[in-house]
Structure formats: C-alpha cells, structure tokens
Design an enzyme around this catalytic site. Structure first.
Site, short mmCIF file in Angstrom:
data_model
loop_
_atom_site.label_atom_id
_atom_site.label_comp_id
_atom_site.label_asym_id
_atom_site.label_seq_id
_atom_site.Cartn_x
_atom_site.Cartn_y
_atom_site.Cartn_z
N TRP A 434 0.83 -1.21 0.00
CA TRP A 434 0.00 0.00 0.00
C TRP A 434 0.86 1.25 0.00
O TRP A 434 0.62 2.20 -0.76
CB TRP A 434 -0.93 0.01 1.23
CG TRP A 434 -1.73 1.27 1.33
CD1 TRP A 434 -2.92 1.53 0.72
CD2 TRP A 434 -1.38 2.47 2.06
NE1 TRP A 434 -3.34 2.82 1.02
CE2 TRP A 434 -2.42 3.40 1.84
CE3 TRP A 434 -0.30 2.82 2.88
CZ2 TRP A 434 -2.41 4.68 2.42
CZ3 TRP A 434 -0.29 4.10 3.43
CH2 TRP A 434 -1.33 5.02 3.21
N TYR A 438 0.98 4.09 -2.91
CA TYR A 438 0.53 5.43 -2.54
C TYR A 438 1.62 6.46 -2.84
O TYR A 438 1.34 7.55 -3.36
CB TYR A 438 0.15 5.46 -1.06
CG TYR A 438 -0.65 6.66 -0.64
CD1 TYR A 438 -2.03 6.68 -0.79
CD2 TYR A 438 -0.03 7.77 -0.08
CE1 TYR A 438 -2.78 7.78 -0.39
CE2 TYR A 438 -0.77 8.88 0.32
CZ TYR A 438 -2.14 8.88 0.17
OH TYR A 438 -2.87 9.98 0.54
N ASP A 454 -5.56 -0.83 -0.41
CA ASP A 454 -6.21 0.20 0.40
C ASP A 454 -7.60 -0.27 0.86
O ASP A 454 -8.45 -0.65 0.04
CB ASP A 454 -6.33 1.48 -0.41
CG ASP A 454 -6.83 2.64 0.41
OD1 ASP A 454 -6.01 3.31 1.04
OD2 ASP A 454 -8.06 2.86 0.43
#
Length: 499
Positions: A434, A438, A454
C-alpha cells in the site's frame, strides 16, 4: 538556421489525419497533445485555435511545442500554444523520454546542463539526443529552451519584473540569449508581450517578518475543468497545524528551496493563483514546479474522463466531479515520510503524529510556519527519538529507515526511475505494498499507480480482495490513479473521510 529548421514539412505527430480532424473541429481535447505548424504563415497553433482553419496541404503536425520551434515556426499570438501545459502522455511511461521530460520540467537542464541531465538518466548526451529527436522531434536543448520561454512568457505577462530579472529567473544565461529565444518563439521581442495593466499588490511576509528576496503573484495555467473543491477538501483534511494553513479557498505553507525556504499561497478562488515570497528569483521555477505537481495542473482531464467515464461503475463519479485531480505533493520526501506516519491509522491520527514530528524537528520559517523536517533531521532523531514522540516501535523503525534511505539518495521525485524507486521502497523494513503504491501515485506522479491494498478502495468496490480490486482496475488503465482518487473522493462526498 539549424538543419532541423531547413525542412518544416516533416512533422513528428504520427497520425496527420487524426490531427487535422482535431484542428478542423477546434477540439480542445488535443491541446498539448498535438501542435499544428502552418506553412503559409510560419506560425504554430494548438488545435482549438479560433483562427481560420488552414488548408490541409499547409499543415504539418508536431508532438511538442519545442519541435515546432525547432522546425522554424513561431507561436500564434491568439491561441498562445507556448503558454499551455504540456501533454501527460509521457508521464504514462517510465521510459527514457518520459523521465527526461519530467526532469526538464524540474529545471535540471537549467542547473546542470544537458550533460547533467543525461548523467541523471545514466545515458550519454548523444544517446539522449537521439531518443528525444526520435520521440518528440526536438533535442534536449530545444526542450529546455522551450520550457524557459514558457516560464519567461508567464513572468512577462503576469508580473512587473524588469525583463532582465525575467531572463535570469526563467533560467537564461544572458539577456541576449533570452531575447533571441523569445524572438524565435513568438516572432517579437519580449517587451511586446507586456500589456499595460493596473498595478497589483504582491504577496508578502506578515508584519515583522524580514526576508531579502522577491514577492510575486502568478496565475498557473491548466486545462479546464479543475475540481478545486475536491482538491481543497483533501488538503484541508490533512492540514497540519504549524505546517499548513487553509483559509477558505487559500492554502498557505512553506516550500523547501535550494537557496532557502519559500512562502507559498495557492488561491483557488478564481482559477489557480500562486503568491510566492522567495529568497531569490533563482528558485522561482522550482517553486512553481512544486505547486503544479501538488495541484496536478498538467493533467489532461478530458482524456482521463473519457476513459474512466466509459466504465459503468465510475461513470456517475466522473460525471459528478469532472476535472478531478490526483493530489500530489510539494516535496517527495515529505510525502513519503507522512505516508509512513499514516499507515494503518485514520486521517486524523496521521495528522496528529505528523504535527508532533513537525513540532519536534521542523525549523521555524520567517513567517511563523514550520518547514517539514528534512530526511537528515528525521534520520538523526533515530528510532528512539521518534518512539519518544508517541509512535509505535515498529512505526518509529520504519520511519527512521525510510529517512536514512532518503538522506542516502533514494529518489522519489517525479523524474525518478519509477520501477527502481518502487523496488527500493519495497525493500525497506515496514514498507508494504500500500505504501509503495501510494507514494508512487502522489510523489512519483505515476497516473497509473493503484493502491489495491487500500481498505477504503476495497470497501467502495464492494469489500473485494486486493487481487479482485486490481482486476477491476485493469479496465481503467492508463489512469488507474485517477480512478482511485474518484473512489476516495466519493467517500468524502458521502461521509467526509478518505485517503
């Protein structure tokens, strides 16, 4: 006249028939993707130019403004193609041309020359020249000159700076070079671009603050539409006291600068207006580049919405928020460190932890706001020092490790090799999939990054697994990052929480 300028009929855009259809219909969706050189007039335009449509035999099409100038065309005074944001096509690829353009936008060629640009890319200047000529019809030097001319035109038209100051702020080495390049681009001296206007009051530091430098206000151009409300909602929800201030439609914070801190305001009341206080005009192009990346002002919303709007699930979200941008960052290292602080906690929790870090390690600027701590400062605090701020031992260790890597040269800026940076991130302790995705989306600026792990995205998609989320997202390529932003924003609209 160079060899490139001796034959203006050899365009660099591969589909002339498609390009002419765009010109004849004045289709603004192609602005920044294709430029038309008109052989009968010697000017180049964007497809949506309101001037009379030229005959097909008088048109030659190029993939960049720099290629048009290299072929001997000058910019149209009506549609001003040299003042438009460039294409995001090259952001979709982690190839050499894409990385070169992103580094050029950061002003690397201004600071380090073409040889320095090639060294950043680990290729020879000759090889870089060949690749960019083949892909864009313009050399690295041509592209760098075009970028300087765009910055200079913005400063000439929107500020009262003396033209000599404009020249050096835009990255030119001399006033003579500035005049020669601007004549090549617009067919007239720079002074002809400056229209009379009422004096404006530039932004400045609050009473009592002192800074030797320059203050100015600039309107940052972008393609419409621009969903300012969603961008402000995202930034406001994460604004850290002492680091960022949000007052209505105005966001205020300190940017890192090579020559010292920069005070920046983004005012979204009417368009996107930047107010800057800089220690030197030498830092202007870098500051503007940071703000453009933060607000994703080089996005092509028509192309994004066209792809995502074809999906039945996303169509209502796209219709509700046309021109939604992916919120970027003013500093890649800051974004990465804040992302680790936000792992597995709420937005409010991440804001609290970030505020503690900023209060402890961030330096006070002349305007009372703090600058975000440098990676060196965070690394020096060490795991024990970060643990003392209320972080868990695991989070403190992950943050210290990331800070040390950033201080040691890990590059997460938009011009970095995305695959190499992702691999280096994933190898760090405490950095999971994640976090990698991101950071790729918001710091590296990869418009196709999709954080499939997510929890919010998976919930909006119906409680699917990461693998199922990734499978659903395949049809959204190459704009999966914008799809993720739509999904997050849809939750904001419903209950006021999102990534």
């Amino acid at each position: 006249m160079t060899a490139a300028r001796t034959d203006r009929t050899a365009g660099t855009f591969p589909d002339a028939e498609l390009a002419y259809r765009a010109v004849s219909s004045r289709d603004p969706r192609f602005d920044g993707r294709v430029y038309v050189g008109v052989l009968s007039t010697g000017i180049y335009c964007r497809p949506s130019c309101p001037s009379r449509t030229p005959l097909p035999e008088n048109c030659v099409f190029h993939a960049s403004a720099a290629a048009c100038v290299s072929a001997g065309f000058r910019a149209c005074r009506r549609c001003r193609p040299d003042a438009q944001p460039g294409s995001r096509d090259w952001d979709l690829d982690a190839d050499l041309a894409g990385r070169a353009l992103r580094l050029l936008e950061q002003g690397v060629a201004d600071d380090e020359g073409v040889a320095g640009l090639a060294a950043r890319l680990a290729v020879s200047p000759r090889h870089l020249h060949r690749v960019l000529i083949a892909q864009l019809g313009a050399s690295p030097a041509d592209l760098a000159r075009t970028r300087r001319a765009q910055v200079a035109r913005m400063l000439v038209e929107e500020t009262d700076l003396p033209l000599s100051h404009v020249a050096f702020a835009a990255g030119f080495r001399s006033v003579r070079q500035f005049n020669d390049v601007m004549r090549a681009h617009v067919g007239a001296p720079p002074s002809s671009l400056r229209a009379p206007r009422l004096p404006s009051v530039p932004a400045g530091p609050p009473a009592g603050a002192r800074l030797d430098g320059s203050s100015l206000e600039l309107r940052l151009r972008h393609r419409a539409p621009f969903d300012a409300g969603a961008w402000l909602a995202h930034v406001s929800a994460r604004a850290v006291p002492g680091l960022e201030e949000v007052h209505g439609t105005v966001v205020r914070r300190v940017l890192p600068g090579r020559l010292g801190p920069v005070l920046a305001e983004l005012d979204l009341t009417d368009g996107v207006v930047a107010r800057l206080v800089l220690p030197s005009l030498d830092g202007l192009t870098s500051a503007v580049g940071r703000l453009r990346h933060w607000a994703d002002l080089d996005a092509d919303p028509a192309r994004v919405d066209e792809v995502l709007g074809d999906d039945p699930f996303l169509a209502p979200l796209v219709a509700a928020r046309p021109g939604l941008r992916v919120v970027g960052t003013v500093d890649a290292a800051e974004l990465a460190l804040r992302t680790v602080l936000g792992q597995q906690v709420s937005v409010a929790g991440a804001r609290t932890l970030t505020a503690r870090l900023v209060d402890a390690l961030g330096e006070i600027s002349p305007w009372g706001l703090r600058a975000f701590p440098t990676p060196a400062a965070v690394a020096a605090a060490g795991e024990d020092g970060l643990f003392a701020l209320g972080l868990t031992r695991a989070r403190a260790a992950a943050l210290a490790g990331l800070a040390a890597a950033l201080d040691g040269g890990l590059d997460l800026a938009p011009g970095a090799d995305r695959e190499r940076s992702r691999a280096a991130l994933a190898a760090l302790p405490g950095i999971g999939p994640w976090t990698v995705d991101y950071i790729a989306l918001r710091a590296l600026g990869d418009p196709d990054a999709f954080p499939a792990h997510d929890l919010v995205l998976r919930k909006v998609l119906g409680g699917v697994s990461p693998a199922e989320a990734r499978g659903r997202a395949e049809r959204w390529r190459p704009w999966r990052g914008y799809a993720a932003q739509h999904l997050w924003t849809s939750l904001i609209d419903r209950r006021g929480d999102s990534r």
